[in-house]
Design a protein around this motif. Sequence first.
Motif, short mmCIF file in Angstrom:
data_model
loop_
_atom_site.label_atom_id
_atom_site.label_comp_id
_atom_site.label_asym_id
_atom_site.label_seq_id
_atom_site.Cartn_x
_atom_site.Cartn_y
_atom_site.Cartn_z
N ASN A 76 0.85 -1.19 0.00
CA ASN A 76 0.00 0.00 0.00
C ASN A 76 0.88 1.23 0.00
O ASN A 76 1.71 1.40 0.89
CB ASN A 76 -0.89 0.02 1.24
N VAL A 77 0.68 2.10 -0.98
CA VAL A 77 1.43 3.34 -1.03
C VAL A 77 0.49 4.46 -0.59
O VAL A 77 -0.61 4.61 -1.14
CB VAL A 77 1.93 3.64 -2.46
N CYS A 78 0.91 5.24 0.40
CA CYS A 78 0.07 6.33 0.88
C CYS A 78 0.14 7.49 -0.12
O CYS A 78 1.21 7.96 -0.47
CB CYS A 78 0.53 6.80 2.25
N MET A 79 -1.05 7.91 -0.55
CA MET A 79 -1.13 9.03 -1.48
C MET A 79 -1.83 10.22 -0.82
O MET A 79 -2.35 11.11 -1.50
CB MET A 79 -1.89 8.61 -2.76
N GLY A 80 -1.84 10.24 0.51
CA GLY A 80 -2.38 11.39 1.23
C GLY A 80 -1.55 12.63 0.92
O GLY A 80 -0.44 12.53 0.36
N ARG A 90 6.31 9.35 -7.07
CA ARG A 90 7.52 8.71 -7.64
C ARG A 90 7.69 7.29 -7.08
O ARG A 90 8.13 6.37 -7.77
CB ARG A 90 8.77 9.55 -7.36
N VAL A 91 7.34 7.13 -5.81
CA VAL A 91 7.43 5.80 -5.17
C VAL A 91 6.43 4.85 -5.85
O VAL A 91 6.77 3.72 -6.21
CB VAL A 91 7.14 5.91 -3.65
N PRO A 127 7.24 9.74 2.50
CA PRO A 127 6.15 8.89 2.00
C PRO A 127 6.16 7.51 2.67
O PRO A 127 7.22 6.92 2.86
CB PRO A 127 6.47 8.74 0.51
N ILE A 128 4.97 7.06 2.98
CA ILE A 128 4.83 5.77 3.68
C ILE A 128 4.40 4.68 2.70
O ILE A 128 3.54 4.88 1.85
CB ILE A 128 3.73 5.87 4.77
N SER A 136 6.94 1.29 6.26
CA SER A 136 8.27 1.79 5.90
C SER A 136 8.11 3.27 5.59
O SER A 136 7.28 3.66 4.77
CB SER A 136 8.82 1.07 4.66
N GLY A 137 8.92 4.09 6.25
CA GLY A 137 8.82 5.54 6.07
C GLY A 137 9.91 6.09 5.19
O GLY A 137 10.87 5.39 4.85
N GLN A 138 9.73 7.36 4.83
CA GLN A 138 10.69 8.09 3.99
C GLN A 138 11.11 7.26 2.78
O GLN A 138 12.30 7.13 2.48
CB GLN A 138 11.89 8.50 4.84
N MET A 139 10.10 6.72 2.13
CA MET A 139 10.38 5.86 0.97
C MET A 139 10.85 6.67 -0.23
O MET A 139 10.44 7.82 -0.42
CB MET A 139 9.13 5.07 0.59
N THR A 140 11.71 6.06 -0.98
CA THR A 140 12.22 6.63 -2.23
C THR A 140 12.12 5.52 -3.29
O THR A 140 11.97 4.34 -2.93
CB THR A 140 13.70 7.04 -2.10
#
Length: 157
Positions: A76-80, A90-91, A127-128, A136-140
């Motif tokens: 799940n990619v947070c798009m908030g 970008r993630v 981004p989470i 996982s935080g600060q995703m790139t």
Amino acid sequence: MPMDVQELFTLIDEEEGGQGSLIAALAAIQERWRYLPPEALLLASARFGVPLSQVYGVATFYNAFSLKPKGRHCLNVCMGTACHVRGSPRVLDRMETKLGVQAGETTRDRQFTLETVNCLGACALGPIVVSDGEYSGQMTPQKVDVLLKHIRRAEEG
Ligand code: FES
């Protein structure tokens, strides 16, 4: 999908009548098959004496239930807003490229389901990405590569 109907009945029979039990039965089915197959919803309707439309109503009301087959691993990619500003598009883009699916889809090998969510309440770490319930935080995009490699390696190991 091989559906063991007797096993399914056993799951459902473990719960006794009433709305709460229907939810528990659906949860058991979801856990076993990672989605709610139409046959299972029919059986649940008959077992609990609840109209099929009502079973579908429950199945579509809760986010934990899916009517489409899900992958072994859920990403799940947070798009908030906060994650969006910090680079979640970008993630997500990297995930879609690496997995060869769009958000909301499952890979052909049923290994991964990629989804987006709106704010997981950890904006400061955005981004989470949540993979199988793990944050996982600060995703790139680079960290996406590492994360997917890690999941695949764990799968092999
Ligand atoms: S916007 Fe992503 S955790 Fe809040």
